[in-house]
Scaffold this motif. Structure first.
Motif, PDB file in Angstrom:
ATOM      1  N   PRO A  60       9.051  -1.912   3.580  1.00  0.00           N
ATOM      2  CA  PRO A  60       8.088  -1.125   4.025  1.00  0.00           C
ATOM      3  C   PRO A  60       7.948   0.089   2.927  1.00  0.00           C
ATOM      4  O   PRO A  60       8.757   1.037   2.815  1.00  0.00           O
ATOM      5  CB  PRO A  60       8.528  -0.602   5.546  1.00  0.00           C
ATOM      6  CG  PRO A  60       9.579  -1.649   5.937  1.00  0.00           C
ATOM      7  CD  PRO A  60      10.144  -1.886   4.669  1.00  0.00           C
ATOM      8  N   ARG A  61       6.996   0.164   2.207  1.00  0.00           N
ATOM      9  CA  ARG A  61       6.639   1.191   1.197  1.00  0.00           C
ATOM     10  C   ARG A  61       7.545   1.335   0.121  1.00  0.00           C
ATOM     11  O   ARG A  61       7.538   2.283  -0.802  1.00  0.00           O
ATOM     12  CB  ARG A  61       6.691   2.713   1.934  1.00  0.00           C
ATOM     13  CG  ARG A  61       5.596   2.520   3.250  1.00  0.00           C
ATOM     14  CD  ARG A  61       5.693   3.913   3.713  1.00  0.00           C
ATOM     15  NE  ARG A  61       4.645   3.749   4.982  1.00  0.00           N
ATOM     16  CZ  ARG A  61       4.712   4.285   6.009  1.00  0.00           C
ATOM     17  NH1 ARG A  61       6.062   4.968   6.679  1.00  0.00           N
ATOM     18  NH2 ARG A  61       3.773   4.531   7.259  1.00  0.00           N
ATOM     19  N   GLY A  91       4.226   8.820   7.920  1.00  0.00           N
ATOM     20  CA  GLY A  91       3.431   8.450   8.772  1.00  0.00           C
ATOM     21  C   GLY A  91       3.630   8.498  10.217  1.00  0.00           C
ATOM     22  O   GLY A  91       4.057   9.758  10.651  1.00  0.00           O
ATOM     23  N   THR A  92       3.624   7.468  11.154  1.00  0.00           N
ATOM     24  CA  THR A  92       3.815   7.726  12.705  1.00  0.00           C
ATOM     25  C   THR A  92       5.205   7.727  12.801  1.00  0.00           C
ATOM     26  O   THR A  92       6.011   7.160  11.673  1.00  0.00           O
ATOM     27  CB  THR A  92       3.192   6.593  13.306  1.00  0.00           C
ATOM     28  OG1 THR A  92       3.797   5.369  12.923  1.00  0.00           O
ATOM     29  CG2 THR A  92       1.756   6.477  13.195  1.00  0.00           C
ATOM     30  N   ALA A 150      10.704   2.088   8.395  1.00  0.00           N
ATOM     31  CA  ALA A 150      10.786   1.961   7.097  1.00  0.00           C
ATOM     32  C   ALA A 150      12.449   2.725   6.729  1.00  0.00           C
ATOM     33  O   ALA A 150      13.069   1.996   5.721  1.00  0.00           O
ATOM     34  CB  ALA A 150       9.888   3.067   6.278  1.00  0.00           C
ATOM     35  N   ASP A 190       4.348  -5.522   8.150  1.00  0.00           N
ATOM     36  CA  ASP A 190       4.518  -3.949   7.662  1.00  0.00           C
ATOM     37  C   ASP A 190       5.293  -3.928   6.174  1.00  0.00           C
ATOM     38  O   ASP A 190       5.581  -2.747   5.946  1.00  0.00           O
ATOM     39  CB  ASP A 190       5.327  -3.526   8.680  1.00  0.00           C
ATOM     40  CG  ASP A 190       4.645  -3.137  10.179  1.00  0.00           C
ATOM     41  OD1 ASP A 190       5.335  -3.410  11.030  1.00  0.00           O
ATOM     42  OD2 ASP A 190       3.282  -3.078  10.090  1.00  0.00           O
ATOM     43  N   GLN A 211       6.557   4.193  12.404  1.00  0.00           N
ATOM     44  CA  GLN A 211       6.607   3.622  11.101  1.00  0.00           C
ATOM     45  C   GLN A 211       7.764   4.033  10.182  1.00  0.00           C
ATOM     46  O   GLN A 211       8.472   3.487   9.519  1.00  0.00           O
ATOM     47  CB  GLN A 211       5.200   3.989  10.358  1.00  0.00           C
ATOM     48  CG  GLN A 211       3.987   3.319  10.821  1.00  0.00           C
ATOM     49  CD  GLN A 211       2.642   3.694  10.493  1.00  0.00           C
ATOM     50  OE1 GLN A 211       2.449   5.005   9.832  1.00  0.00           O
ATOM     51  NE2 GLN A 211       1.680   2.968  10.279  1.00  0.00           N
TER      52      GLN A 211
END
Length: 272
Positions: free
Chosen positions: A37-38, A107-108, A115, A7, A111
């Protein structure tokens, strides 16, 4: 530190639908590229702080989650290369998030929770004065203000934030405490302009007193400015590429001789 590697894809340069590469430092200093994450952190081990961070924000699916997270060291990096907990003990310095906790939280729900928790890592922190005024509230709200503006288009932002790692920053507990921070928000507007960007600088020079290990200063010392992105590139010694040309102030706005005007309210921010 637990790392669900699958992820942890880091900053996506194509997130806005047009390429916006992660800025890179100008110079030969060593940096370590750390994906989360991101978001991505470029850590400068010699300074033990980030020289660049970049995060993708999807405003259409952001979650307003309860603040949860425990500050941890990143076990991919030697402890001595991170400004860890010892910098922040028994003083008035805050662990200032560079990538904000909320930014990658989209997102979800699962998630978003993973993050946001990942932002509590010392590689994503820098010392900021704990005592602040309305200007710091403005600094923390800049991305929300830009996101509201971008909401009329694709509701997406890419945001880059870091301390200005100046060689004459004041020393304290094995690091040099940054006096300034910079931020550039980029989005894809409607119409003919393929990319738009706005740049900001936070100055905490008047609030840090490393000799007394205190972050106390008179009210008004924490100032936020909207500045030409070309000026940020020169000040921070970071290659901001096409973000300079996309500046809503104009690509030739970086006169360097023009005095910056402090912001007092979000309504003073220029976004078009």
């Amino acid at each position: 530190m637990a790392q669900p590697i699958d992820d942890w894809t880091g900053y996506d340069p194509d997130f806005l639908g047009i390429p916006v590469p992660l800025p890179k430092p100008l110079g030969a200093q060593e940096v370590v590229d750390l994906a989360y994450p991101r978001f991505t952190v470029l850590l400068e081990p010699a300074r033990r702080l980030a020289v660049v961070t970049g995060v993708n924000i999807d405003g259409a699916s952001l979650h307003d989650l309860e603040r949860r997270g425990r500050w941890e060291l990143d076990d991919r990096v030697p402890v001595d290369d991170q400004a860890g907990p010892g910098v922040y003990v028994d003083n008035d310095l805050d662990r200032g998030h560079l990538v904000r906790r909320r930014d990658p939280g989209w997102g979800t729900v699962a998630q978003a929770q993973a993050a946001t928790a990942a932002t509590f890592v010392y590689t994503n922190a820098a010392p900021q004065a704990a005592h602040f005024n309305q200007s710091k509230e403005l600094w923390l709200g800049l991305e929300d203000h830009v996101l509201e503006y971008a909401d009329t288009t694709d509701q997406r932002l890419s945001v880059f934030t870091a301390p200005v790692l100046a060689p004459d920053d004041p020393p304290y507990r094995g690091i040099l405490v940054p006096r300034r921070f910079w931020k550039v928000a980029a989005w894809s507007p409607a119409g003919d302009q393929p990319l738009a960007a706005a740049g900001f600088v936070l100055d905490q020079t008047d609030l840090i007193d490393t000799g007394e290990a205190r972050g106390i200063a008179p009210l008004g010392g924490f100032r936020t400015f909207q500045v030409p992105i070309a000026d940020i590139e020169a000040l921070a010694r970071v290659d901001l590429g096409e973000l300079v040309e996309a500046d809503v102030l104009g690509p030739k706005a970086g006169a360097r001789g023009v005095e910056w005007e402090p912001l007092h309210a979000a309504s003073e921010i220029v976004l078009a």
